[in-house]
Design a protein around this motif. Structure first.
Motif, PDB file in Angstrom:
ATOM      1  N   THR A  55     -29.928   4.369 121.025  1.00 46.54           N
ATOM      2  CA  THR A  55     -30.084   5.729 120.500  1.00 46.54           C
ATOM      3  C   THR A  55     -29.367   6.693 121.460  1.00 46.54           C
ATOM      4  N   PRO A  56     -29.212   7.954 121.043  1.00 45.39           N
ATOM      5  CA  PRO A  56     -28.580   8.934 121.956  1.00 45.39           C
ATOM      6  C   PRO A  56     -29.377   9.140 123.252  1.00 45.39           C
ATOM      7  N   LEU A  57     -30.580   8.628 123.301  1.00 39.40           N
ATOM      8  CA  LEU A  57     -31.408   8.801 124.504  1.00 39.40           C
ATOM      9  C   LEU A  57     -31.225   7.672 125.507  1.00 39.40           C
ATOM     10  N   GLU A  58     -30.447   6.682 125.125  1.00 41.98           N
ATOM     11  CA  GLU A  58     -30.246   5.543 126.013  1.00 41.98           C
ATOM     12  C   GLU A  58     -29.665   5.995 127.350  1.00 41.98           C
ATOM     13  N   GLY A  59     -30.261   5.520 128.432  1.00 39.92           N
ATOM     14  CA  GLY A  59     -29.763   5.838 129.768  1.00 39.92           C
ATOM     15  C   GLY A  59     -30.258   7.157 130.323  1.00 39.92           C
ATOM     16  N   SER A  60     -30.998   7.928 129.532  1.00 42.86           N
ATOM     17  CA  SER A  60     -31.513   9.196 130.050  1.00 42.86           C
ATOM     18  C   SER A  60     -32.733   8.927 130.940  1.00 42.86           C
ATOM     19  N   ARG A  61     -33.027   9.918 131.777  1.00 40.08           N
ATOM     20  CA  ARG A  61     -34.130   9.778 132.718  1.00 40.08           C
ATOM     21  C   ARG A  61     -35.412  10.315 132.094  1.00 40.08           C
ATOM     22  N   LEU A  62     -36.478   9.591 132.257  1.00 36.72           N
ATOM     23  CA  LEU A  62     -37.778  10.068 131.790  1.00 36.72           C
ATOM     24  C   LEU A  62     -38.548  10.592 132.995  1.00 36.72           C
ATOM     25  N   VAL A  63     -38.828  11.893 132.973  1.00 36.83           N
ATOM     26  CA  VAL A  63     -39.580  12.501 134.073  1.00 36.83           C
ATOM     27  C   VAL A  63     -41.006  12.733 133.587  1.00 36.83           C
ATOM     28  N   ILE A  64     -41.948  12.129 134.288  1.00 37.23           N
ATOM     29  CA  ILE A  64     -43.346  12.272 133.876  1.00 37.23           C
ATOM     30  C   ILE A  64     -44.054  13.250 134.804  1.00 37.23           C
ATOM     31  N   VAL A  65     -44.570  14.321 134.223  1.00 31.87           N
ATOM     32  CA  VAL A  65     -45.287  15.345 134.995  1.00 31.87           C
ATOM     33  C   VAL A  65     -46.787  15.156 134.746  1.00 31.87           C
ATOM     34  N   PRO A  66     -47.530  14.760 135.787  1.00 32.05           N
ATOM     35  CA  PRO A  66     -48.957  14.527 135.573  1.00 32.05           C
ATOM     36  C   PRO A  66     -49.734  15.824 135.355  1.00 32.05           C
ATOM     37  N   GLU A  67     -50.712  15.768 134.473  1.00 31.89           N
ATOM     38  CA  GLU A  67     -51.568  16.931 134.210  1.00 31.89           C
ATOM     39  C   GLU A  67     -53.009  16.546 134.524  1.00 31.89           C
ATOM     40  N   GLY A  68     -53.613  17.266 135.438  1.00 32.18           N
ATOM     41  CA  GLY A  68     -55.005  17.003 135.806  1.00 32.18           C
ATOM     42  C   GLY A  68     -55.956  17.527 134.739  1.00 32.18           C
ATOM     43  N   THR A  69     -57.209  17.136 134.868  1.00 30.85           N
ATOM     44  CA  THR A  69     -58.204  17.547 133.882  1.00 30.85           C
ATOM     45  C   THR A  69     -58.801  18.906 134.242  1.00 30.85           C
ATOM     46  N   GLU A  70     -58.900  19.771 133.249  1.00 35.12           N
ATOM     47  CA  GLU A  70     -59.565  21.053 133.444  1.00 35.12           C
ATOM     48  C   GLU A  70     -60.544  21.267 132.314  1.00 35.12           C
ATOM     49  N   LEU A  71     -61.710  21.748 132.704  1.00 39.75           N
ATOM     50  CA  LEU A  71     -62.788  21.897 131.735  1.00 39.75           C
ATOM     51  C   LEU A  71     -63.302  23.330 131.667  1.00 39.75           C
ATOM     52  N   GLU A  72     -63.933  23.623 130.543  1.00 41.71           N
ATOM     53  CA  GLU A  72     -64.662  24.891 130.439  1.00 41.71           C
ATOM     54  C   GLU A  72     -66.065  24.537 129.970  1.00 41.71           C
ATOM     55  N   CYS A  73     -67.056  24.984 130.735  1.00 45.42           N
ATOM     56  CA  CYS A  73     -68.439  24.655 130.396  1.00 45.42           C
ATOM     57  C   CYS A  73     -68.956  25.631 129.335  1.00 45.42           C
ATOM     58  N   LEU A  74     -69.563  25.053 128.300  1.00 46.59           N
ATOM     59  CA  LEU A  74     -70.081  25.885 127.219  1.00 46.59           C
ATOM     60  C   LEU A  74     -71.432  26.482 127.574  1.00 46.59           C
ATOM     61  N   ALA A  75     -72.061  25.945 128.624  1.00 45.78           N
ATOM     62  CA  ALA A  75     -73.383  26.427 129.024  1.00 45.78           C
ATOM     63  C   ALA A  75     -73.300  27.513 130.094  1.00 45.78           C
ATOM     64  N   CYS A  76     -72.566  27.217 131.201  1.00 54.03           N
ATOM     65  CA  CYS A  76     -72.578  28.178 132.314  1.00 54.03           C
ATOM     66  C   CYS A  76     -71.246  28.909 132.489  1.00 54.03           C
ATOM     67  N   GLY A  77     -70.247  28.528 131.738  1.00 49.87           N
ATOM     68  CA  GLY A  77     -68.984  29.241 131.825  1.00 49.87           C
ATOM     69  C   GLY A  77     -68.044  28.757 132.910  1.00 49.87           C
ATOM     70  N   TYR A  78     -68.416  27.672 133.602  1.00 47.32           N
ATOM     71  CA  TYR A  78     -67.532  27.106 134.633  1.00 47.32           C
ATOM     72  C   TYR A  78     -66.183  26.779 134.023  1.00 47.32           C
ATOM     73  N   ARG A  79     -65.153  27.117 134.755  1.00 50.25           N
ATOM     74  CA  ARG A  79     -63.800  26.774 134.339  1.00 50.25           C
ATOM     75  C   ARG A  79     -63.080  26.172 135.515  1.00 50.25           C
ATOM     76  N   GLY A  80     -62.569  24.979 135.364  1.00 50.22           N
ATOM     77  CA  GLY A  80     -61.829  24.399 136.483  1.00 50.22           C
ATOM     78  C   GLY A  80     -61.737  22.899 136.378  1.00 50.22           C
ATOM     79  N   LYS A  81     -61.481  22.311 137.541  1.00 51.57           N
ATOM     80  CA  LYS A  81     -61.249  20.870 137.588  1.00 51.57           C
ATOM     81  C   LYS A  81     -62.501  20.081 137.240  1.00 51.57           C
ATOM     82  N   ALA A  82     -62.255  18.888 136.726  1.00 46.05           N
ATOM     83  CA  ALA A  82     -63.351  17.987 136.433  1.00 46.05           C
ATOM     84  C   ALA A  82     -63.744  17.251 137.703  1.00 46.05           C
ATOM     85  N   GLU A  83     -64.980  16.811 137.749  1.00 47.92           N
ATOM     86  CA  GLU A  83     -65.459  16.038 138.875  1.00 47.92           C
ATOM     87  C   GLU A  83     -65.011  14.591 138.676  1.00 47.92           C
ATOM     88  N   MET A  84     -64.566  13.960 139.773  1.00 51.56           N
ATOM     89  CA  MET A  84     -64.159  12.572 139.644  1.00 51.56           C
ATOM     90  C   MET A  84     -65.366  11.680 139.903  1.00 51.56           C
TER      91      MET A  84
END
Ligand SMILES: [Zn+2]
Length: 123
Positions: A55-84
Motif C-alpha cells: 500500500t502507499p503506507l509501506e515503509g512509513s514510520r509508525l509513531v506511537i504516542v502513549p496516553e495515560g488514564t485520566e478520570l473524572e469522579c461523578l461523586a466528588c469531582g476529582y479530575r486527574g490520573k487514575a490510581e495504579m
C-alpha cells in the motif's frame, strides 16, 4: 491477535484519507494509544508492517504516542490520573475507581486509539 484487526481498521481509514491528497510518499503516521486499550505496542507495530505492505503506507514510520488514564469522579469531582493497582510493577493496571473516594468515574483519557497526524512528502 486483536491488534491485527484494530490495525487493519486504522490503516484502512488512513488510506481513505490519503485518497483525498496528492503526495509522493508517506513518511510518518502518528498514533495515540491509550493504556486502557490494552493493545500491545510491539504487536501493533508488527501488524502495521504486515498490513501496509503493498500500500502507499509501506515503509512509513509508525509513531506511537502513549496516553495515560485520566478520570473524572461523578461523586466528588476529582479530575486527574487514575490510581495504579497491582502487586508487581509489570502487573500494574489503572484502577477505574476514584482514587479519592472510590466513587464512580467517567474516563476522560486512556481509551484512544486514533491517528493524530500524517507526515507526507509532496512534490
Ligand atoms: Zn471521588
Amino acid at each position: 491477535m486483536h491488534e491485527v484487526s484494530v490495525m487493519s481498521g486504522i490503516v484502512e481509514s488512513v488510506l481513505k484519507e490519503l485518497e483525498r491528497h496528492d503526495f509522493l510518499r508517506v513518511e510518518e503516521v502518528q498514533l495515540v494509544l491509550g493504556e486502557l486499550t490494552f493493545l500491545g505496542e510491539e504487536q501493533l507495530r508488527f501488524a502495521y508492517e504486515v498490513i501496509t505492505r503493498g500500500t502507499p503506507l509501506e515503509g512509513s514510520r509508525l509513531v506511537i504516542v502513549p496516553e495515560g488514564t485520566e478520570l473524572e469522579c461523578l461523586a466528588c469531582g476529582y479530575r486527574g490520573k487514575a490510581e495504579m493497582v497491582g502487586e508487581e510493577f509489570h502487573m500494574a493496571m489503572p484502577s477505574l475507581a476514584c482514587p479519592r473516594c472510590h466513587g464512580k468515574v467517567r474516563v476522560l483519557k486512556g481509551q484512544s486509539c486514533r491517528v493524530t497526524s500524517l507526515k507526507v512528502v509532496q512534490e
